[in-house]
Design an enzyme around this catalytic site. Structure first.
Site, short mmCIF file in Angstrom:
data_model
loop_
_atom_site.label_atom_id
_atom_site.label_comp_id
_atom_site.label_asym_id
_atom_site.label_seq_id
_atom_site.Cartn_x
_atom_site.Cartn_y
_atom_site.Cartn_z
N ARG A 296 -9.35 -7.19 4.27
CA ARG A 296 -8.16 -6.85 5.07
C ARG A 296 -8.05 -5.34 5.23
O ARG A 296 -7.82 -4.82 6.32
CB ARG A 296 -6.91 -7.42 4.39
CG ARG A 296 -5.58 -7.15 5.10
CD ARG A 296 -4.46 -7.79 4.28
NE ARG A 296 -3.14 -7.65 4.86
CZ ARG A 296 -2.29 -6.66 4.58
NH1 ARG A 296 -2.63 -5.71 3.71
NH2 ARG A 296 -1.09 -6.62 5.14
N SER B 241 4.16 -6.42 2.71
CA SER B 241 2.87 -6.28 3.37
C SER B 241 1.75 -6.78 2.45
O SER B 241 1.68 -7.97 2.14
CB SER B 241 2.66 -4.82 3.80
OG SER B 241 1.49 -4.69 4.55
N LEU B 242 0.89 -5.89 1.96
CA LEU B 242 -0.15 -6.28 1.00
C LEU B 242 0.45 -7.08 -0.16
O LEU B 242 -0.16 -8.03 -0.66
CB LEU B 242 -0.84 -5.02 0.46
CG LEU B 242 -1.62 -5.16 -0.84
CD1 LEU B 242 -2.88 -5.96 -0.61
CD2 LEU B 242 -1.93 -3.81 -1.44
N HIS C 217 0.81 -2.42 10.95
CA HIS C 217 1.91 -3.26 11.44
C HIS C 217 2.38 -2.91 12.84
O HIS C 217 3.57 -2.79 13.11
CB HIS C 217 3.07 -3.26 10.45
CG HIS C 217 2.67 -3.80 9.11
ND1 HIS C 217 2.31 -5.12 8.93
CD2 HIS C 217 2.52 -3.20 7.91
CE1 HIS C 217 1.96 -5.30 7.67
NE2 HIS C 217 2.06 -4.16 7.04
N GLN D 28 1.16 -11.09 10.31
CA GLN D 28 1.67 -10.01 9.46
C GLN D 28 0.95 -8.69 9.69
O GLN D 28 1.55 -7.62 9.61
CB GLN D 28 1.55 -10.45 7.99
CG GLN D 28 2.27 -9.56 7.01
CD GLN D 28 1.38 -9.19 5.84
OE1 GLN D 28 0.25 -8.78 6.01
NE2 GLN D 28 1.92 -9.34 4.65
N GLN E 286 0.83 -1.20 0.00
CA GLN E 286 0.00 0.00 0.00
C GLN E 286 0.87 1.25 0.00
O GLN E 286 1.91 1.29 0.64
CB GLN E 286 -0.89 -0.02 1.25
CG GLN E 286 -2.02 0.97 1.17
CD GLN E 286 -3.10 0.67 2.20
OE1 GLN E 286 -3.30 -0.47 2.58
NE2 GLN E 286 -3.79 1.69 2.65
#
Length: 316
Positions: free
Chosen positions: A116, A91-92, A200, A249, A11
């Site tokens: 998500r 991440s994503l 996160h 995560q 992102q």
């Protein structure tokens, strides 16, 4: 013979117009946007190609939009016979690598990341959490800095992106204090980031629990090629590790630098970033420079990037 890794951005990489050149030039890419629109009941082509920006930056739109663009480009590369032996995503972007490795079907992954995004946004009231980028401090210095700010609230390392670039996340007062202290400790730069939630960090644990429920209802396959996980910077060996890994995560640090170092240890000497932006390429350059390793790095977000790659591969 060295290995190739496909890496997928997270992102923040999004922009209006992303992926349009691929959809205009490859039927398989155009079809990917159409599939995403059907799966989600939204006009994915419209959001990605025409915006407006305020629609694209909504987290629950951003995440499926970036994933769709990455898979649209990935499918074009595969059609051209360009492939990899290892994969990872930031991440994503990890969901892109899991689709590449056949752990998830694209249809499931794109629905999953829409949820998500929604869960992450809803986990923390807007305005109560922020993130900041800290440049020029090493990990131990930063950890000392964060420790001294924790009496003012949650503040944690969110992303270890590359040597000297770490992102922190948490509650507003604690993060702002950490930014101030980081500068006092000699950080070259410490700036609050324009993001909509403190990603996160432990504040996002409720989002991970909601995601777990969705994951438990999905078909998960064993990885066809090695996927490097964000939260542990380890190779995902079996399908039973997928759910705990993706739940963790959401609220744990993204170990991107460690993940790239692991790929290099495993023989990767070519990195191909697939999706919008060139952020991962910049991180990989810094990581490999610190290791004094020579690697080839490509960013494929448009036809120019594709041309540079195919030319270097001998004009596929």
């Amino acid at each position: 013979m060295g290995k190739t890794a496909f890496v997928f951005p997270g992102q923040g990489a999004q922009y209006v117009g992303m992926g349009k050149e691929f959809a205009d030039n490859f039927k398989v890419s155009k079809r990917t946007y159409e599939e995403a629109s059907d799966f989600l009941g939204i006009d994915m082509k419209g959001i990605c190609f025409n915006g407006p920006d305020e629609e694209l930056v909504k987290t629950e739109n951003t995440q499926p939009a970036i994933l769709t663009t990455s898979i649209a480009i990935l499918r074009a590369l595969e059609e051209l016979g360009i492939d990899c032996q290892m994969t990872a995503g930031l991440s994503l972007g990890e969901y892109g690598s899991l689709v590449k490795s056949n752990v998830f079907e694209f249809s499931d992954a794109v629905k999953l990341v829409k949820n998500r995004g929604k869960y992450m946004q809803e986990a923390v009231p807007i305005g109560s959490g922020i993130m900041a980028a800290i440049l020029g401090l090493d990990r131990s210095q930063l950890e000392e800095c964060l420790k001294s700010c924790r009496q003012h609230g949650v503040v944690e390392a969110a992303n270890y992106n590359s040597p000297g670039q770490i992102v922190i996340s948490g509650e507003v007062e604690a993060v702002k204090l950490a930014v101030k202290k980081a500068v006092e400790l000699g950080a070259k730069k410490a700036v609050v980031l324009p993001v909509s939630a403190p990603f996160h960090c432990s504040l996002l644990k409720p989002a991970g629990e909601r995601l777990k429920y969705d994951l438990e209802n999905l078909k998960i396959n064993p990885p066809k090629i090695p996927v490097i996980t964000n939260h542990a910077a380890q190779i995902l060996n079996c399908k039973t590790q997928v759910i705990p890994s993706l739940v963790e995560q959401v609220s744990k640090s993204v170990l991107w630098q460690d993940s790239v170092e692991l790929m290099i240890e495993n023989g990767v000497d070519t990195f191909i970033e697939i999706g919008p932006g060139k952020t991962l390429a910049a991180f990989i350059k810094r990581i490999t420079k610190a290791l004094d390793k020579k690697v080839s790095i490509y960013s494929i977000e448009d036809m120019n990037g594709l041309k540079a790659l195919t030319t270097s591969l001998g004009g596929i």
